[in-house]
Scaffold this active site. Structure first.
Site, PDB file in Angstrom:
ATOM      1  CG  HIS A  99      -1.376 116.468  97.448  1.00 18.05           C
ATOM      2  ND1 HIS A  99      -2.013 116.453  96.233  1.00 18.05           N
ATOM      3  CD2 HIS A  99      -1.463 117.743  97.906  1.00 18.05           C
ATOM      4  CE1 HIS A  99      -2.458 117.673  95.964  1.00 18.05           C
ATOM      5  NE2 HIS A  99      -2.148 118.474  96.958  1.00 18.05           N
ATOM      6  CD  GLU A 117      -0.324 121.512  98.414  1.00 18.30           C
ATOM      7  OE1 GLU A 117      -0.196 120.661  97.512  1.00 18.30           O
ATOM      8  OE2 GLU A 117      -1.322 122.233  98.525  1.00 18.30           O
ATOM      9  CG  HIS A 174      -4.762 120.704 100.914  1.00 21.07           C
ATOM     10  ND1 HIS A 174      -4.187 119.458 100.935  1.00 21.07           N
ATOM     11  CD2 HIS A 174      -4.542 121.177  99.659  1.00 21.07           C
ATOM     12  CE1 HIS A 174      -3.646 119.196  99.767  1.00 21.07           C
ATOM     13  NE2 HIS A 174      -3.854 120.233  98.952  1.00 21.07           N
ATOM     14  NE  ARG A 194     -11.129 116.799  91.689  1.00 23.70           N
ATOM     15  CZ  ARG A 194     -11.123 116.492  90.388  1.00 23.70           C
ATOM     16  NH1 ARG A 194     -12.030 115.703  89.885  1.00 23.70           N
ATOM     17  NH2 ARG A 194     -10.201 117.000  89.602  1.00 23.70           N
TER      18      ARG A 194
HETATM   19 ZN    ZN Z   1      -2.743 120.485  97.116  1.00 15.29          ZN
END
Ligand code: ZN
Length: 339
Positions: A99, A117, A174, A194
């Protein structure tokens, strides 16, 4: 309006090709299908808004409460509710992803927030794995390995177990492996690049789209494991473990066994019940909670009690610099010490 009660929220469910049925089995959620991957439990995001279940704002979305009743959120600044709490169930591997940070999200995607996150592993199968970081030394090596499909050498695999915690700052490659249920605390963002999808094909027989160019631009090199705080406090019937305190949020695990009176706040708290049940009591009265419930204690509730036998994941936003969690944690500790 004097708002003196917790705000319980109704999750929003997402079907995913990698999803399963554990959200129903573990939390008794009314999932839409046997391929349900995500519950957006505390969400002001327009892609999956959660609705308020009780009190004067019943039926409104969290985003509406944020827009029109900012006093509930300590007059924190920002166009959107800053955090997003999800529970994920990965029956299959999720794609490998990364991200962007706030700057990239604003400049390239026109969004308010990037996505940092963190994950609390609620449960998983034995020997479950995540992908966390990579082995490339620099951006050049990362691009070379990615462009040549050297995924086995590039991606860093880590075994996980229930109770583990991972902090995943923006720019960290991740993926959640199969057989894992996590509670995710993140910035309220839905921008995912992605990197690799194990060459799988979707229901239409086509491979899902990759975003390699953007991924390479935003990935941190080399990967460094972030430092975690491991501050533990014990007050009467509440064990607190601080899981992380960083720029956007602080996250705690609270294990409650009995009564904890007069918790005080100078901001708002997000609370997710991952085990057990109990009550949160404000001046307005007691409110029962059970495993799978999510609620916000608004900033207008100056003190509250907790009682029961439960494990809670608790977080607060650190968006208001002058109200960084230090102050509010200290305040809370002070009130606990006087019990
Ligand atoms: Zn994620």
């Amino acid at each position: 309006m004097v708002y003196n009660e917790p705000i319980f929220l109704e999750p929003n469910y997402k079907e995913r090709i990698w999803g399963g049925t554990k959200l129903k089995e573990i939390f008794n959620y009314p999932i839409p299908s046997n391929q349900t991957g995500e519950a957006w439990c505390i969400s002001g995001h327009s892609n999956g808004p959660s609705l308020i279940k009780n009190g004067p704002l019943k039926g409104l979305s969290l985003a509406e409460a944020w827009n029109h009743h900012r006093e509930l959120f300590a007059h924190e600044k920002g166009e959107e509710f800053p955090l997003l709490i999800k529970i994920l169930d990965s029956k299959k591997d999720l794609s490998v992803q990364v991200h962007p940070d706030d700057t990239y999200a604003r400049e390239v995607e026109g969004e308010n927030y990037g996505k940092t996150e963190c994950w609390y592993i609620i449960d998983c199968e034995e020997d479950s794995e995540i992908i966390f970081g990579h082995h490339a030394e620099d951006a050049e090596e990362l691009a070379f390995m990615a462009n040549n499909g050297e995924w086995n050498n590039l991606l860093r695999r880590v075994k996980v177990k229930p109770g583990d915690f991972y902090y995943v700052p923006s720019g960290t490659i991740h993926a959640i492996g199969s057989g894992i249920q996590i509670l995710e605390t993140q910035q309220s963002s839905d921008i995912t690049y992605r990197v690799y999808d194990y060459d799988r094909v979707g229901q239409d027989g086509k491979k899902r789209e990759l975003h390699l160019e953007q991924s390479l631009e935003v990935t941190n090199t080399p990967h460094e494991d972030p430092e975690l705080s491991s501050i533990r406090n014990h007050y009467n019937s509440l064990n607190e473990e601080q899981l992380i305190e960083e720029e956007y949020f602080s996250v705690y695990k609270w294990d409650l066994d009995g009564v904890c009176k007069d918790l005080s706040l100078n901001s708002y708290l997000l609370i997710s019940v991952i085990e057990g049940n109990g009550e949160v009591a404000t001046k307005e009265g007691p409110y029962k909670f059970k495993k799978g419930d999510h609620f916000i204690v608004p900033a207008t509730v100056t003190t509250f009690d907790l009682l029961g036998n439960a494990s809670l994941i608790v977080s607060n936003s650190n968006q208001n610099i002058e109200q960084r969690s230090h102050a509010h944690v200290e305040e809370r500790v002070r009130s606990l010490e006087t019990i």
